[in-house]
Design an enzyme around this catalytic site. Sequence first.
Site, mmCIF file in Angstrom:
data_model
loop_
_atom_site.group_PDB
_atom_site.id
_atom_site.type_symbol
_atom_site.label_atom_id
_atom_site.label_comp_id
_atom_site.label_asym_id
_atom_site.label_seq_id
_atom_site.Cartn_x
_atom_site.Cartn_y
_atom_site.Cartn_z
ATOM 1 C CG ASP A 101 -0.481 -0.066 2.582
ATOM 2 O OD1 ASP A 101 0.498 -0.532 2.596
ATOM 3 O OD2 ASP A 101 -0.742 0.075 3.580
ATOM 4 C CG ASP A 104 6.264 6.070 6.345
ATOM 5 O OD1 ASP A 104 6.101 6.956 6.095
ATOM 6 O OD2 ASP A 104 5.176 5.996 7.732
ATOM 7 C CE LYS A 132 2.853 9.107 4.677
ATOM 8 N NZ LYS A 132 2.272 7.910 5.690
HETATM 9 P P1 IMP Z 1 7.245 1.233 7.077
HETATM 10 O O1 IMP Z 1 7.442 -0.129 7.198
HETATM 11 O O2 IMP Z 1 7.637 2.371 7.777
HETATM 12 O O3 IMP Z 1 7.602 1.724 5.242
HETATM 13 O O4 IMP Z 1 5.419 1.238 6.732
HETATM 14 C C1 IMP Z 1 4.818 0.681 5.995
HETATM 15 C C2 IMP Z 1 3.673 0.623 6.736
HETATM 16 O O5 IMP Z 1 3.012 1.529 7.265
HETATM 17 C C3 IMP Z 1 2.728 0.664 5.712
HETATM 18 O O6 IMP Z 1 2.079 -0.516 4.659
HETATM 19 C C4 IMP Z 1 1.237 0.874 5.419
HETATM 20 O O7 IMP Z 1 0.197 0.465 6.710
HETATM 21 C C5 IMP Z 1 1.768 2.013 7.697
HETATM 22 N N1 IMP Z 1 1.653 2.931 6.810
HETATM 23 C C6 IMP Z 1 2.443 4.044 6.692
HETATM 24 N N2 IMP Z 1 2.388 5.580 6.298
HETATM 25 C C7 IMP Z 1 0.165 5.583 6.422
HETATM 26 C C8 IMP Z 1 0.211 6.317 5.813
HETATM 27 O O8 IMP Z 1 -0.170 7.623 5.950
HETATM 28 N N3 IMP Z 1 -1.228 6.041 6.279
HETATM 29 C C9 IMP Z 1 -1.718 4.368 6.692
HETATM 30 N N4 IMP Z 1 -0.772 3.560 6.795
HETATM 31 C C10 IMP Z 1 0.486 3.967 6.764
HETATM 32 MG MG MG Z 2 -0.769 -0.492 7.336
#
Ligand code: IMP
Ligand code: MG
Length: 182
Positions: A101, A104, A132
Site C-alpha cells: 500500500d 514509509d 513517502k
Molecule cells: P514502513 O515500514 O514505515 O515503510 O511502513 C509501511 C506500512 O506502514 C505500510 O504498509 C502501512 O501499513 C503503514 N503506513 C505508513 N504510512 C501510512 C499512512 O499514511 N497511512 C496509513 N498507513 C501507513
Molecule cells: Mg498498515
Amino acid sequence: MNKDLERIVLSEKEIAQMVKSAAAWLDEKFKNADTPPLAISVLKGSVFFYCDVVRAMQTSVQLDFMTVSSYGNAAESSGVPKIVMDLAASVYDRDVILVEDIVDSGHTLSRMKDLILGRGAKSFTVVTLFDKPSRRKLPIQADYSCCEIGDEFIVGYGLDYAQQYRSLPYVGILKREIYEKK
Ligand code: IMP
Ligand code: MG
C-alpha cells in the site's frame, strides 16, 4: 467525503487509472516469464490495490498473502515489523511480485525483501500505491510507485488509522486532530 478527512488525495477514478498503469507495467516486465509469478499482498493495507492490480493484469499470476504489522495503533511505525501471518506458498526459485500500500520508513519493505530473497526467490519486484520518500529511514525503494506523497497521514482504500477507514473507496488525508488528540 468522510468527516474525519481533510481532503481527498486519490478519487476512485484516479485509483482506477493508477491500477491500470501498474498492471500494464507488470505485464510488460513479466511478458516472457516461463512460469507464473507469485503475487503477494502485504495485508491488510494492500488488499484492495492488490485485488485490483492482479485482476487488471494479462499475465497469469499465482496469489499469496502475508500479514505484517508494524504500527500498533499509532500513526508512527515502531520500526519492528512483525509477521502475523506467513505465506502459504514457497517462494523458492519463483518470480515474486510484492504489492504494497505504502512505503514509509522502509522497515516493512526491507524486512519483506530480506525474508523473500533469503528463502531463495528468483526475483523480487515491488509495486506500491504510495511512496513517502521524505520519511525513509532505510535506503530502499519500490520498483514501481503510483503516487508520491509528502509527510501526511492518509487513509482509505486499504489504508487505516487504528484499523479504521480501510473500506473507504478513495484515499484522503486524515485530520491531524484525529491522531494527535491522545
Ligand atoms: P514502513 O515500514 O514505515 O515503510 O511502513 C509501511 C506500512 O506502514 C505500510 O504498509 C502501512 O501499513 C503503514 N503506513 C505508513 N504510512 C501510512 C499512512 O499514511 N497511512 C496509513 N498507513 C501507513
Ligand atoms: Mg498498515
